[in-house]
Design a protein around this motif. Structure first.
Motif, PDB file in Angstrom:
ATOM      1  N   GLU A  60      26.483  35.356  45.006  1.00  0.00           N
ATOM      2  CA  GLU A  60      27.289  36.226  44.117  1.00  0.00           C
ATOM      3  C   GLU A  60      28.004  35.394  43.056  1.00  0.00           C
ATOM      4  O   GLU A  60      28.072  35.772  41.886  1.00  0.00           O
ATOM      5  N   HIS A  61      28.552  34.243  43.489  1.00  0.00           N
ATOM      6  CA  HIS A  61      29.268  33.393  42.533  1.00  0.00           C
ATOM      7  C   HIS A  61      28.313  32.814  41.486  1.00  0.00           C
ATOM      8  O   HIS A  61      28.635  32.780  40.297  1.00  0.00           O
ATOM      9  N   THR A  62      27.140  32.359  41.948  1.00  0.00           N
ATOM     10  CA  THR A  62      26.201  31.750  40.994  1.00  0.00           C
ATOM     11  C   THR A  62      25.689  32.807  40.022  1.00  0.00           C
ATOM     12  O   THR A  62      25.546  32.554  38.826  1.00  0.00           O
ATOM     13  N   GLU A  63      25.454  34.012  40.546  1.00  0.00           N
ATOM     14  CA  GLU A  63      25.018  35.093  39.637  1.00  0.00           C
ATOM     15  C   GLU A  63      26.104  35.403  38.613  1.00  0.00           C
ATOM     16  O   GLU A  63      25.820  35.652  37.445  1.00  0.00           O
ATOM     17  N   ARG A  64      27.364  35.381  39.057  1.00  0.00           N
ATOM     18  CA  ARG A  64      28.452  35.662  38.112  1.00  0.00           C
ATOM     19  C   ARG A  64      28.557  34.558  37.058  1.00  0.00           C
ATOM     20  O   ARG A  64      28.860  34.838  35.892  1.00  0.00           O
ATOM     21  N   LEU A  65      28.293  33.308  37.454  1.00  0.00           N
ATOM     22  CA  LEU A  65      28.316  32.205  36.476  1.00  0.00           C
ATOM     23  C   LEU A  65      27.282  32.465  35.381  1.00  0.00           C
ATOM     24  O   LEU A  65      27.562  32.298  34.192  1.00  0.00           O
ATOM     25  N   LYS A  92      49.519  40.333  27.832  1.00  0.00           N
ATOM     26  CA  LYS A  92      48.730  41.438  28.410  1.00  0.00           C
ATOM     27  C   LYS A  92      47.292  40.985  28.617  1.00  0.00           C
ATOM     28  O   LYS A  92      46.794  40.150  27.872  1.00  0.00           O
ATOM     29  N   ARG A  93      46.624  41.630  29.545  1.00  0.00           N
ATOM     30  CA  ARG A  93      45.170  41.451  29.623  1.00  0.00           C
ATOM     31  C   ARG A  93      44.578  42.195  28.431  1.00  0.00           C
ATOM     32  O   ARG A  93      44.921  43.367  28.184  1.00  0.00           O
ATOM     33  N   PRO A  94      43.733  41.511  27.651  1.00  0.00           N
ATOM     34  CA  PRO A  94      43.247  42.123  26.405  1.00  0.00           C
ATOM     35  C   PRO A  94      42.210  43.221  26.623  1.00  0.00           C
ATOM     36  O   PRO A  94      41.566  43.279  27.672  1.00  0.00           O
ATOM     37  N   SER A 124      33.884  38.234  31.798  1.00  0.00           N
ATOM     38  CA  SER A 124      33.388  36.871  32.006  1.00  0.00           C
ATOM     39  C   SER A 124      34.478  36.017  32.641  1.00  0.00           C
ATOM     40  O   SER A 124      35.661  36.169  32.331  1.00  0.00           O
ATOM     41  N   LYS A 125      34.069  35.110  33.520  1.00  0.00           N
ATOM     42  CA  LYS A 125      35.037  34.129  34.014  1.00  0.00           C
ATOM     43  C   LYS A 125      34.990  32.970  33.023  1.00  0.00           C
ATOM     44  O   LYS A 125      34.426  31.897  33.281  1.00  0.00           O
ATOM     45  N   ALA A 126      35.511  33.266  31.832  1.00  0.00           N
ATOM     46  CA  ALA A 126      35.472  32.325  30.714  1.00  0.00           C
ATOM     47  C   ALA A 126      36.761  31.521  30.686  1.00  0.00           C
ATOM     48  O   ALA A 126      37.850  32.079  30.836  1.00  0.00           O
ATOM     49  N   LEU A 177      39.892  32.659  28.578  1.00  0.00           N
ATOM     50  CA  LEU A 177      40.775  33.738  29.025  1.00  0.00           C
ATOM     51  C   LEU A 177      41.939  33.202  29.866  1.00  0.00           C
ATOM     52  O   LEU A 177      42.969  33.852  29.998  1.00  0.00           O
ATOM     53  N   TYR A 178      41.761  32.016  30.398  1.00  0.00           N
ATOM     54  CA  TYR A 178      42.803  31.442  31.261  1.00  0.00           C
ATOM     55  C   TYR A 178      43.971  30.864  30.480  1.00  0.00           C
ATOM     56  O   TYR A 178      44.958  30.451  31.069  1.00  0.00           O
ATOM     57  N   MET A 179      43.889  30.846  29.144  1.00  0.00           N
ATOM     58  CA  MET A 179      45.077  30.402  28.397  1.00  0.00           C
ATOM     59  C   MET A 179      46.209  31.408  28.623  1.00  0.00           C
ATOM     60  O   MET A 179      47.362  31.022  28.748  1.00  0.00           O
ATOM     61  N   SER A 203      45.480  34.923  38.672  1.00  0.00           N
ATOM     62  CA  SER A 203      44.235  34.409  39.256  1.00  0.00           C
ATOM     63  C   SER A 203      43.783  35.187  40.484  1.00  0.00           C
ATOM     64  O   SER A 203      43.078  34.638  41.333  1.00  0.00           O
ATOM     65  N   SER A 204      44.208  36.436  40.580  1.00  0.00           N
ATOM     66  CA  SER A 204      43.753  37.241  41.722  1.00  0.00           C
ATOM     67  C   SER A 204      43.843  38.722  41.385  1.00  0.00           C
ATOM     68  O   SER A 204      44.568  39.109  40.465  1.00  0.00           O
ATOM     69  N   ASN A 205      43.111  39.519  42.129  1.00  0.00           N
ATOM     70  CA  ASN A 205      43.176  40.976  41.969  1.00  0.00           C
ATOM     71  C   ASN A 205      44.327  41.530  42.794  1.00  0.00           C
ATOM     72  O   ASN A 205      44.897  40.837  43.642  1.00  0.00           O
ATOM     73  N   PHE A 206      44.679  42.780  42.528  1.00  0.00           N
ATOM     74  CA  PHE A 206      45.922  43.338  43.061  1.00  0.00           C
ATOM     75  C   PHE A 206      45.688  44.688  43.728  1.00  0.00           C
ATOM     76  O   PHE A 206      44.943  45.520  43.198  1.00  0.00           O
ATOM     77  N   ASP A 233      36.320  41.577  38.020  1.00  0.00           N
ATOM     78  CA  ASP A 233      36.082  42.375  39.222  1.00  0.00           C
ATOM     79  C   ASP A 233      35.763  41.373  40.334  1.00  0.00           C
ATOM     80  O   ASP A 233      34.616  41.007  40.570  1.00  0.00           O
ATOM     81  N   GLY A 234      36.797  40.904  41.008  1.00  0.00           N
ATOM     82  CA  GLY A 234      36.660  39.775  41.934  1.00  0.00           C
ATOM     83  C   GLY A 234      35.702  40.033  43.090  1.00  0.00           C
ATOM     84  O   GLY A 234      35.574  41.159  43.575  1.00  0.00           O
ATOM     85  N   ILE A 235      35.058  38.960  43.504  1.00  0.00           N
ATOM     86  CA  ILE A 235      34.147  39.032  44.647  1.00  0.00           C
ATOM     87  C   ILE A 235      34.963  39.309  45.911  1.00  0.00           C
ATOM     88  O   ILE A 235      34.553  40.090  46.777  1.00  0.00           O
ATOM     89  N   MET A 279      47.393  40.491  47.172  1.00  0.00           N
ATOM     90  CA  MET A 279      46.503  39.929  46.144  1.00  0.00           C
ATOM     91  C   MET A 279      45.230  39.465  46.830  1.00  0.00           C
ATOM     92  O   MET A 279      45.265  39.081  48.004  1.00  0.00           O
ATOM     93  N   THR A 280      44.126  39.486  46.097  1.00  0.00           N
ATOM     94  CA  THR A 280      42.876  38.962  46.657  1.00  0.00           C
ATOM     95  C   THR A 280      42.219  38.005  45.667  1.00  0.00           C
ATOM     96  O   THR A 280      42.292  38.206  44.460  1.00  0.00           O
ATOM     97  N   GLY A 281      41.585  36.992  46.195  1.00  0.00           N
ATOM     98  CA  GLY A 281      40.850  36.049  45.368  1.00  0.00           C
ATOM     99  C   GLY A 281      40.219  34.995  46.252  1.00  0.00           C
ATOM    100  O   GLY A 281      40.630  34.835  47.407  1.00  0.00           O
ATOM    101  N   THR A 282      39.254  34.304  45.709  1.00  0.00           N
ATOM    102  CA  THR A 282      38.603  33.235  46.467  1.00  0.00           C
ATOM    103  C   THR A 282      39.649  32.256  46.983  1.00  0.00           C
ATOM    104  O   THR A 282      39.608  31.841  48.142  1.00  0.00           O
ATOM    105  N   ALA A 283      40.591  31.879  46.103  1.00  0.00           N
ATOM    106  CA  ALA A 283      41.639  30.946  46.501  1.00  0.00           C
ATOM    107  C   ALA A 283      42.723  31.660  47.308  1.00  0.00           C
ATOM    108  O   ALA A 283      43.137  31.197  48.371  1.00  0.00           O
TER     109      ALA A 283
HETATM  110  N1  PMP Z   1      41.174  37.473  38.514  1.00  0.00           N
HETATM  111  C1  PMP Z   1      41.255  36.222  37.996  1.00  0.00           C
HETATM  112  C2  PMP Z   1      41.851  36.046  36.646  1.00  0.00           C
HETATM  113  C3  PMP Z   1      40.765  35.140  38.732  1.00  0.00           C
HETATM  114  O1  PMP Z   1      40.854  33.900  38.219  1.00  0.00           O
HETATM  115  C4  PMP Z   1      40.223  35.347  40.012  1.00  0.00           C
HETATM  116  C5  PMP Z   1      39.715  34.179  40.805  1.00  0.00           C
HETATM  117  N2  PMP Z   1      38.380  33.886  40.463  1.00  0.00           N
HETATM  118  C6  PMP Z   1      40.157  36.659  40.510  1.00  0.00           C
HETATM  119  C7  PMP Z   1      40.643  37.690  39.726  1.00  0.00           C
HETATM  120  C8  PMP Z   1      39.549  36.941  41.840  1.00  0.00           C
HETATM  121  O2  PMP Z   1      38.163  36.744  41.797  1.00  0.00           O
HETATM  122  P1  PMP Z   1      37.337  36.285  43.066  1.00  0.00           P
HETATM  123  O3  PMP Z   1      37.727  37.178  44.182  1.00  0.00           O
HETATM  124  O4  PMP Z   1      35.926  36.472  42.652  1.00  0.00           O
HETATM  125  O5  PMP Z   1      37.691  34.873  43.336  1.00  0.00           O
END
Ligand code: PMP
Length: 292
Positions: free
Chosen positions: A57-62, A149-151, A160-162, A165-167, A198-201, A219-221, A255-259
């Motif tokens: 899933e991660h590689t496909e998203r890349l 704001k999120r644009p 995109s996990k570009a 966007l992290y600025m 860096s995470s969904n809510f 749309d986080g994995i 919150m949810t996220g890989t980290a």
């Molecule tokens: N939103 C942002 C901005 C993120 O950086 C992350 C972490 N990749 C997520 C959401 C959660 O995504 P995922 O569950 O795929 O890690």
């Protein structure tokens, strides 16, 4: 999280454009399109017991992230999956983090990229939890980001996990941190709740799970995984636009996220939440799933 060893001065190896190179030699030139113009996408993956969770899933998203920025990766999903497994093994990572990154190189220093080459690297390292045990037990302390704001999806490639966007996330996270908070809750350009830096809510309202529609943010994995786990438990999952006013109607938030995995929210500014039964159940389910 303090990190005493700088990331450019470590022992080990990095997969770089198809080869495994010594860690300190995985370098690029300062005149680089990725650095100057934000032509860069990346992934964040987690290794549990030597295996990358949801690797495909991660590689496909890349790949999708790169396509959204107008470039194609010169390695297939299968090749990058194999490369990831190879570097994780070479680095002896049991529990850790993987950072694949792809960028336009140094061929052209202009907006136009007709001759740019695409580069890909995969690094991995042993990694502790993103949030402390205390944050996980008591819930993290969040603040609402008032300015950034999120644009809108027609002003940035928001799916995109570009890197670019992290600025916004970096400015916001630094401000939150300076104010004594662990995270910031961000709204989108319409004022709806979006995600953290860096995470969904998620909110738990009357035993149901409510989460924003990911129409202008990632749309986080983990988000999708947790929604599936909730449905398996018979918990109703509602994706909808949520306003800040509604925060006070929720009993739990996380919150949810890989980290972040599943990290409870203890407070958002003056509002407090309990680390309640739904959050605890989903934290447990997620921990079991990644250990499988
Ligand atoms: N939103 C942002 C901005 C993120 O950086 C992350 C972490 N990749 C997520 C959401 C959660 O995504 P995922 O569950 O795929 O890690």
């Amino acid at each position: 999280m303090s990190n005493p060893v700088p990331f450019d001065d470590r022992d080990g190896y990095i997969w770089f454009d198809g080869k495994i190179v010594p860690w300190r030699e995985a370098t690029i030139h300062v005149l680089n399109h990725g650095l100057h113009y934000g032509s860069c996408v990346f992934e964040g993956e987690r290794v549990y017991h030597g295996k990358v969770f949801k690797l495909n899933e991660h590689t496909e998203r890349l790949h999708r992230s790169a396509n959204l920025l107008g470039f194609a990766l010169p390695f297939s999903v299968e090749a990058l999956n194999r490369a990831t497994e190879e570097i994780v093994q070479k680095q002896n990572i049991v529990d850790g983090y993987v950072r694949p990154v792809a960028w336009r190189g140094s061929e052209q220093m202009a907006i136009l990229t007709t001759h740019s080459r695409i580069h890909v690297a995969i690094a991995c390292w042993t990694w502790p939890a993103y949030y402390t045990d205390e944050a996980k037990r008591k819930g993290a302390k969040l603040t609402i980001e008032k300015h950034w704001k999120r644009p809108a999806p027609d002003t940035a490639p928001t799916a995109s996990k570009a890197a670019g966007l992290y600025m916004i996330g970096t400015i916001t996270k630094n401000q939150a941190h300076a104010g004594g908070f662990q995270e910031a809750l961000m709204t989108d350009w319409r004022g709806y709740i979006a995600e953290t830096t860096s995470s969904n809510f998620f909110l738990v309202i009357g035993g149901e799970l409510h989460t924003p529609i990911p129409d202008c943010f990632l749309d986080g994995i983990t988000r999708r995984t947790v929604m599936e786990l909730a449905r398996k438990r018979g918990i109703k999952v509602v994706e909808r636009h949520i306003t800040l006013d509604e925060l006070s109607t929720a009993q739990e938030a996380f919150m949810t996220g890989t980290a972040a995995e599943v990290t409870p929210v203890g407070s958002i500014d003056a509002l407090t939440f309990t680390v309640g039964p739904v959050t605890t159940a989903l934290m447990d389910d997620y921990a079991k799933l990644v250990a499988e």
